[in-house]
Write a protein that holds these residues in place. Structure first.
Motif, PDB file in Angstrom:
ATOM      1  N   GLU A 125     114.721  91.928  82.745  1.00  0.00           N
ATOM      2  CA  GLU A 125     113.818  91.421  81.705  1.00  0.00           C
ATOM      3  C   GLU A 125     113.389  92.539  80.764  1.00  0.00           C
ATOM      4  O   GLU A 125     113.309  92.343  79.543  1.00  0.00           O
ATOM      5  N   ALA A 126     113.132  93.728  81.320  1.00  0.00           N
ATOM      6  CA  ALA A 126     112.755  94.852  80.469  1.00  0.00           C
ATOM      7  C   ALA A 126     113.899  95.244  79.540  1.00  0.00           C
ATOM      8  O   ALA A 126     113.691  95.565  78.366  1.00  0.00           O
ATOM      9  N   GLY A 127     115.132  95.215  80.047  1.00  0.00           N
ATOM     10  CA  GLY A 127     116.269  95.497  79.183  1.00  0.00           C
ATOM     11  C   GLY A 127     116.447  94.459  78.087  1.00  0.00           C
ATOM     12  O   GLY A 127     116.822  94.784  76.967  1.00  0.00           O
ATOM     13  N   SER A 155     112.174  93.700  91.613  1.00  0.00           N
ATOM     14  CA  SER A 155     112.388  94.887  90.780  1.00  0.00           C
ATOM     15  C   SER A 155     113.644  94.731  89.925  1.00  0.00           C
ATOM     16  O   SER A 155     113.654  95.109  88.747  1.00  0.00           O
ATOM     17  N   GLN A 215     114.972  91.879  88.866  1.00  0.00           N
ATOM     18  CA  GLN A 215     114.673  90.914  87.810  1.00  0.00           C
ATOM     19  C   GLN A 215     113.824  91.530  86.711  1.00  0.00           C
ATOM     20  O   GLN A 215     114.023  91.262  85.527  1.00  0.00           O
ATOM     21  N   ILE A 216     112.868  92.361  87.103  1.00  0.00           N
ATOM     22  CA  ILE A 216     112.019  93.011  86.101  1.00  0.00           C
ATOM     23  C   ILE A 216     112.836  93.980  85.252  1.00  0.00           C
ATOM     24  O   ILE A 216     112.628  94.090  84.035  1.00  0.00           O
ATOM     25  N   ASP A 217     113.790  94.705  85.867  1.00  0.00           N
ATOM     26  CA  ASP A 217     114.646  95.606  85.095  1.00  0.00           C
ATOM     27  C   ASP A 217     115.483  94.847  84.070  1.00  0.00           C
ATOM     28  O   ASP A 217     115.642  95.283  82.931  1.00  0.00           O
ATOM     29  N   LEU A 242     114.000  92.759  76.744  1.00  0.00           N
ATOM     30  CA  LEU A 242     112.942  92.970  75.756  1.00  0.00           C
ATOM     31  C   LEU A 242     113.234  94.158  74.843  1.00  0.00           C
ATOM     32  O   LEU A 242     112.810  94.169  73.694  1.00  0.00           O
ATOM     33  N   ARG A 243     113.953  95.157  75.352  1.00  0.00           N
ATOM     34  CA  ARG A 243     114.338  96.315  74.535  1.00  0.00           C
ATOM     35  C   ARG A 243     115.776  96.160  74.036  1.00  0.00           C
ATOM     36  O   ARG A 243     116.586  97.073  74.154  1.00  0.00           O
ATOM     37  N   HIS A 244     116.088  95.008  73.455  1.00  0.00           N
ATOM     38  CA  HIS A 244     117.470  94.730  73.051  1.00  0.00           C
ATOM     39  C   HIS A 244     117.932  95.618  71.909  1.00  0.00           C
ATOM     40  O   HIS A 244     119.128  95.863  71.753  1.00  0.00           O
ATOM     41  N   THR A 272     117.647  98.728  71.533  1.00  0.00           N
ATOM     42  CA  THR A 272     118.177 100.025  71.964  1.00  0.00           C
ATOM     43  C   THR A 272     119.636  99.944  72.352  1.00  0.00           C
ATOM     44  O   THR A 272     120.337 100.946  72.364  1.00  0.00           O
TER      45      THR A 272
END
Length: 254
Positions: free
Chosen positions: A173-175, A167, A169-171, A177-179, A181
């Motif tokens: 990676e998600a951050g 979880s 690592q996914i957070d 991808l939303r660079h 913001t």
């Protein structure tokens, strides 16, 4: 030459025959193990069903003996399955499995004692042995249950730790991808600061120039007293260059 060819062919034939015999023996042994496993499983199912029927249908000593045997067999089988299923993923359970094998020896001995007591004709003597047999059963099943629960809690703990790490690592990676913001406000503030600096540089340059030049610049920027402001001269379009235009080639005089 012919003798060598015949010898090679004979050796190849014997090799194929030996390989066929070996494969046949292995297949027969595997089939026998499968049949034995099926027979053992069927026998256990029949015995468990019989013990369950006796524990519910019979009262007194016979029903108590059946209940003890059923409790012992159920606990030992569940613990064995849990440890054997987890030892492939967790090598630390090998020691627990060895301890369970030692515990299984005591369990088999107790099961044999209970089975012999089922055929004992003196029911009063068997009734006197029941408290001690129940205590032995409780000790063995308690140890088996402790091993099984510890193995399951260990597996659940590992799964929870792995899920938490995944979880996190996914957070991340998600951050990533939303660079936009996170970098958008900084970029806009940096652009505003650059524009403000560019707007103040000419003023600073004019302020740091010679006083005479500052007066001249201020004087030239104001209209003459009593006169009209000078007209703004538009740039010559022929002298304006654009980045997409090609430079003119020099003409040759030859």
């Amino acid at each position: 030459m012919e003798a060598a060819i015949i010898t090679i062919m004979a050796l190849l034939f014997l090799s194929f025959v030996a390989l066929g015999v070996y494969a046949t023996v292995k297949a027969v042994k595997a089939a026998k193990r499968g049949v034995d496993r099926t027979i053992d499983q069927a026998r256990r199912t029949v015995e468990d069903t019989t013990l369950r029927a006796k524990s519910f249908g019979q009262a007194g000593t016979a029903g108590e003996l059946a209940r003890l045997r059923l409790s012992l067999r159920t606990s030992m089988r569940a613990t064995q399955e849990a440890l054997q299923a987890g030892v492939g993923e967790d090598a630390s359970l090998k020691e627990s499995l060895e301890l369970f094998h030692r515990l299984s020896a005591h369990g088999l001995e107790l099961d044999d004692d209970l089975k012999r007591l089922e055929r004992e004709p003196d029911r009063s003597w068997v009734a006197g042995q029941l408290p001690e047999l129940a205590a032995r059963t409780e000790r063995i099943t308690g140890s088996a249950d402790a091993l099984r629960r510890a193995a399951r809690e260990r597996a659940l703990r590992f799964a929870e730790d792995d899920l938490s790490s995944l979880s996190a690592q996914i957070d991340v990676e998600a951050g990533a991808l939303r660079h936009w913001t996170t970098t958008g406000p900084e970029t806009s503030s940096g652009t505003t600061g650059t524009a403000g600096t560019a707007g103040t540089v000419p003023g600073a340059a004019s302020g740091s120039s010679v006083p005479g030049g500052q007066g001249a610049a201020s004087g030239s920027s104001r209209p003459a007293a009593g006169g009209e402001p000078p007209a703004i001269t538009a740039p010559d379009p022929r002298l304006t260059s654009y980045p997409w235009e090609k430079s003119a080639r020099p003409e040759t005089t030859t």
